[in-house]
Scaffold this motif. Structure first.
Motif, PDB file in Angstrom:
ATOM      1  N   THR A 107     -19.141 -21.366   3.593  1.00  0.00           N
ATOM      2  CA  THR A 107     -19.243 -20.845   4.956  1.00  0.00           C
ATOM      3  C   THR A 107     -19.357 -21.979   5.981  1.00  0.00           C
ATOM      4  O   THR A 107     -18.716 -21.934   7.039  1.00  0.00           O
ATOM      5  CB  THR A 107     -20.447 -19.894   5.106  1.00  0.00           C
ATOM      6  OG1 THR A 107     -21.648 -20.549   4.693  1.00  0.00           O
ATOM      7  CG2 THR A 107     -20.243 -18.639   4.276  1.00  0.00           C
ATOM      8  N   GLU A 108     -20.143 -23.001   5.672  1.00  0.00           N
ATOM      9  CA  GLU A 108     -20.269 -24.131   6.599  1.00  0.00           C
ATOM     10  C   GLU A 108     -18.929 -24.847   6.756  1.00  0.00           C
ATOM     11  O   GLU A 108     -18.527 -25.216   7.867  1.00  0.00           O
ATOM     12  CB  GLU A 108     -21.341 -25.104   6.109  1.00  0.00           C
ATOM     13  CG  GLU A 108     -22.758 -24.564   6.209  1.00  0.00           C
ATOM     14  CD  GLU A 108     -23.788 -25.525   5.644  1.00  0.00           C
ATOM     15  OE1 GLU A 108     -23.784 -26.718   6.015  1.00  0.00           O
ATOM     16  OE2 GLU A 108     -24.601 -25.085   4.799  1.00  0.00           O
ATOM     17  N   GLY A 109     -18.242 -25.038   5.645  1.00  0.00           N
ATOM     18  CA  GLY A 109     -16.933 -25.693   5.718  1.00  0.00           C
ATOM     19  C   GLY A 109     -15.931 -24.880   6.504  1.00  0.00           C
ATOM     20  O   GLY A 109     -15.028 -25.431   7.148  1.00  0.00           O
ATOM     21  N   TYR A 110     -16.068 -23.552   6.482  1.00  0.00           N
ATOM     22  CA  TYR A 110     -15.178 -22.668   7.225  1.00  0.00           C
ATOM     23  C   TYR A 110     -15.472 -22.706   8.724  1.00  0.00           C
ATOM     24  O   TYR A 110     -14.576 -22.569   9.558  1.00  0.00           O
ATOM     25  CB  TYR A 110     -15.317 -21.237   6.691  1.00  0.00           C
ATOM     26  CG  TYR A 110     -14.295 -20.269   7.227  1.00  0.00           C
ATOM     27  CD1 TYR A 110     -12.935 -20.414   6.943  1.00  0.00           C
ATOM     28  CD2 TYR A 110     -14.682 -19.189   8.009  1.00  0.00           C
ATOM     29  CE1 TYR A 110     -11.997 -19.513   7.430  1.00  0.00           C
ATOM     30  CE2 TYR A 110     -13.755 -18.284   8.500  1.00  0.00           C
ATOM     31  CZ  TYR A 110     -12.410 -18.452   8.198  1.00  0.00           C
ATOM     32  OH  TYR A 110     -11.473 -17.551   8.687  1.00  0.00           O
ATOM     33  N   LEU A 111     -16.750 -22.922   9.074  1.00  0.00           N
ATOM     34  CA  LEU A 111     -17.143 -22.982  10.489  1.00  0.00           C
ATOM     35  C   LEU A 111     -17.010 -24.372  11.089  1.00  0.00           C
ATOM     36  O   LEU A 111     -16.991 -24.516  12.314  1.00  0.00           O
ATOM     37  CB  LEU A 111     -18.598 -22.515  10.645  1.00  0.00           C
ATOM     38  CG  LEU A 111     -18.903 -21.070  10.235  1.00  0.00           C
ATOM     39  CD1 LEU A 111     -20.387 -20.775  10.384  1.00  0.00           C
ATOM     40  CD2 LEU A 111     -18.080 -20.079  11.047  1.00  0.00           C
ATOM     41  N   ALA A 112     -16.926 -25.408  10.250  1.00  0.00           N
ATOM     42  CA  ALA A 112     -16.896 -26.791  10.745  1.00  0.00           C
ATOM     43  C   ALA A 112     -15.711 -27.009  11.684  1.00  0.00           C
ATOM     44  O   ALA A 112     -14.632 -26.430  11.499  1.00  0.00           O
ATOM     45  CB  ALA A 112     -16.818 -27.766   9.572  1.00  0.00           C
TER      46      ALA A 112
ATOM     47  N   LYS B  41     -11.683 -17.862  -0.386  1.00  0.00           N
ATOM     48  CA  LYS B  41     -11.642 -17.425  -1.787  1.00  0.00           C
ATOM     49  C   LYS B  41     -13.000 -17.605  -2.452  1.00  0.00           C
ATOM     50  O   LYS B  41     -13.455 -16.738  -3.215  1.00  0.00           O
ATOM     51  CB  LYS B  41     -10.565 -18.198  -2.557  1.00  0.00           C
ATOM     52  CG  LYS B  41     -10.377 -17.708  -3.994  1.00  0.00           C
ATOM     53  CD  LYS B  41      -9.917 -16.249  -4.035  1.00  0.00           C
ATOM     54  CE  LYS B  41      -9.714 -15.764  -5.456  1.00  0.00           C
ATOM     55  NZ  LYS B  41      -9.290 -14.346  -5.502  1.00  0.00           N
ATOM     56  N   SER B  42     -13.666 -18.709  -2.162  1.00  0.00           N
ATOM     57  CA  SER B  42     -15.005 -18.940  -2.715  1.00  0.00           C
ATOM     58  C   SER B  42     -15.965 -17.857  -2.244  1.00  0.00           C
ATOM     59  O   SER B  42     -16.725 -17.283  -3.040  1.00  0.00           O
ATOM     60  CB  SER B  42     -15.513 -20.325  -2.291  1.00  0.00           C
ATOM     61  OG  SER B  42     -16.806 -20.566  -2.794  1.00  0.00           O
ATOM     62  N   ILE B  43     -15.942 -17.534  -0.940  1.00  0.00           N
ATOM     63  CA  ILE B  43     -16.814 -16.489  -0.392  1.00  0.00           C
ATOM     64  C   ILE B  43     -16.525 -15.151  -1.068  1.00  0.00           C
ATOM     65  O   ILE B  43     -17.440 -14.403  -1.425  1.00  0.00           O
ATOM     66  CB  ILE B  43     -16.630 -16.393   1.141  1.00  0.00           C
ATOM     67  CG1 ILE B  43     -17.116 -17.678   1.829  1.00  0.00           C
ATOM     68  CG2 ILE B  43     -17.383 -15.178   1.701  1.00  0.00           C
ATOM     69  CD1 ILE B  43     -16.682 -17.807   3.285  1.00  0.00           C
TER      70      ILE B  43
ATOM     71  N   SER C 238     -13.056 -30.251   4.176  1.00  0.00           N
ATOM     72  CA  SER C 238     -13.736 -29.996   5.443  1.00  0.00           C
ATOM     73  C   SER C 238     -15.102 -30.664   5.334  1.00  0.00           C
ATOM     74  O   SER C 238     -15.174 -31.828   4.950  1.00  0.00           O
ATOM     75  CB  SER C 238     -13.849 -28.482   5.696  1.00  0.00           C
ATOM     76  OG  SER C 238     -14.533 -28.221   6.900  1.00  0.00           O
ATOM     77  N   SER C 239     -16.184 -29.955   5.612  1.00  0.00           N
ATOM     78  CA  SER C 239     -17.520 -30.563   5.500  1.00  0.00           C
ATOM     79  C   SER C 239     -18.596 -29.502   5.651  1.00  0.00           C
ATOM     80  O   SER C 239     -18.375 -28.452   6.268  1.00  0.00           O
ATOM     81  CB  SER C 239     -17.727 -31.613   6.599  1.00  0.00           C
ATOM     82  OG  SER C 239     -19.040 -32.157   6.529  1.00  0.00           O
ATOM     83  N   CYS C 240     -19.764 -29.794   5.103  1.00  0.00           N
ATOM     84  CA  CYS C 240     -20.947 -29.036   5.486  1.00  0.00           C
ATOM     85  C   CYS C 240     -21.265 -29.324   6.951  1.00  0.00           C
ATOM     86  O   CYS C 240     -20.781 -30.304   7.532  1.00  0.00           O
ATOM     87  CB  CYS C 240     -22.143 -29.436   4.628  1.00  0.00           C
ATOM     88  SG  CYS C 240     -22.074 -28.803   2.945  1.00  0.00           S
TER      89      CYS C 240
END
Length: 390
Positions: A207-212, A225-227, A264-266
């Motif tokens: 989720t953090e990588g998706y919002l970064a 996919k992970s979520i 991406s990133s945390c």
């Protein structure tokens, strides 16, 4: 940033699936003598995973030495001590066997076997000197026995310097494992609580990588996919540890979340938790993330609403139309996994110190705050912790 622009570099050879640990008995290994890094707990020995690994190495004409002192939040002392043992025994590669703690420690030990001085000389942030490595680390083999950190598919290692209360992530292109074994058979014995804590850690990497603000089409694909896999299978794995299909889904979700961290990133949720567990090392990382998650995501949901709706749908609410639907889906999953009643106060965390923790997060891992979809102030970061506190 244009989400169609991305860089992709994950050089790890990953062997995924039931029985994949047996590959270590026949494949070409990175060296002739391994330092095997495991936790100070009993599970690797109790469940026979260490014995199995040792036999496979012997079958492959590979010598080994075992270092079994790693703490749940691996420490600077672990890194320096482990690297000295590797040097004295002429080990030429490092194997991390266990959860993220053992694999992270293995990465950092691999750095210090080939580089002079002090580990904190190379760490960026806090009191770290941020010096460049003089030499490439030893090669690393990761054998993950938990579904949590994704460290088998990323270069990152998180180490705590206990005397200064600094828990900082570090890594570069040379700290990717060269070989990773992701074998769900090794995850069947993880206790209920740890299955939940680790599963939510994987979820928040995604989720953090998706919002970064550096997310991109590739990282988004892995994150969603992970979520989805976690929404489908974490509660099943928590409530029935012998559910092999659920364990396999979680193993894949975990590795995909590592791909997210590599592409991406945390963001600052992880910085905030690292500050809490730097001061309170008995706090499990995943538990800390769970406890701050409602307040954290509630703060950010109106900053980037479309992404929250997509995350809610991935997590299982196909009819999501509002960003709050993600927060509600998150709380529902926490309830299903039996972790909705956790309290920061139960870990010795005091409300009077919340600003200190927020400042520590910004001082030690401020880089992740730069990747947030919205720039937090110190008072806003403190407010998130205040809303999470109970």
């Amino acid at each position: 940033m244009d989400k169609n622009n991305f860089s992709y570099y994950i050089p790890t050879k990953i062997f995924f699936g039931s029985g994949m640990i047996n590959k270590l008995g026949e494949m070409k290994l990175p060296g002739k003598k391994a330092l095997i890094v495991i936790s100070s707990g009993t599970s690797m020995k109790k469940y026979g995973y260490l014995d199995k690994l040792c036999k496979l190495l012997e079958n492959n004409s590979c010598e080994y030495v075992v270092y079994d002192k790693i703490k749940p939040n691996p420490t600077y002392k672990n890194v320096m001590e482990g690297s000295e043992i590797a040097k004295k025994n002429n080990c030429d590669f490092v194997i991390g066997l266990g959860g993220g703690s053992s694999i992270d420690a293995a990465k950092s030990i691999a750095i210090m076997v080939t580089n002079e001085g002090d580990y904190w000389d190379y760490v960026h942030g806090g009191t770290g000197k941020g010096l460049p490595l003089g030499n490439k680390p030893l090669e690393i083999v990761a054998i993950t026995t938990t579904a949590g950190t994704g460290t088998e598919a990323d270069p990152w290692t998180v180490i705590t310097k206990e005397d200064t209360f600094e828990k900082i992530g570090y890594g570069n292109n040379d700290t990717f494992p060269s070989i990773s074994i992701v074998d769900p058979d090794l995850m069947m014995s993880v206790p209920t609580k740890l299955t939940a804590y680790q599963g939510f850690d994987a979820l928040f990497h995604a989720t953090e990588g998706y919002l970064a603000n550096i997310s991109n089409e590739i990282s988004d694909m892995y994150a969603l996919k992970s979520i989805e896999l976690i929404g489908r299978s974490l509660a099943k794995a928590v409530n029935d540890g012998n559910d092999k299909e659920a364990r396999t889904d979680m193993a894949l979700a975990n590795t995909l979340s590592g791909f997210v961290e590599s592409t991406s990133s945390c963001i600052s949720e992880h910085s905030l938790e690292h500050a809490l567990s730097a001061y309170h090392p008995e706090l499990p990382h995943g538990a800390g993330l769970i406890m701050i998650s409602e307040a954290y995501y509630s703060f950010f949901m109106d900053k980037i609403p479309d992404r929250f709706i997509k995350m809610a749908r991935a997590l299982g609410n196909q009819n999501a139309e509002e960003p709050i639907d993600f927060v509600n889906a998150l709380l529902k999953l926490q309830n299903e996994c039996g972790v909705d009643k956790l309290k920061l106060s139960n870990y010795g965390i005091q409300k009077d110190n919340l600003e200190m923790y927020a400042k520590n997060a910004m001082d030690t891992m401020g880089g992740l705050f730069e990747l947030d979809p919205y720039k937090l102030t110190l008072s806003e970061a403190t407010s998130i912790l205040e809303h999470a506190y109970k």
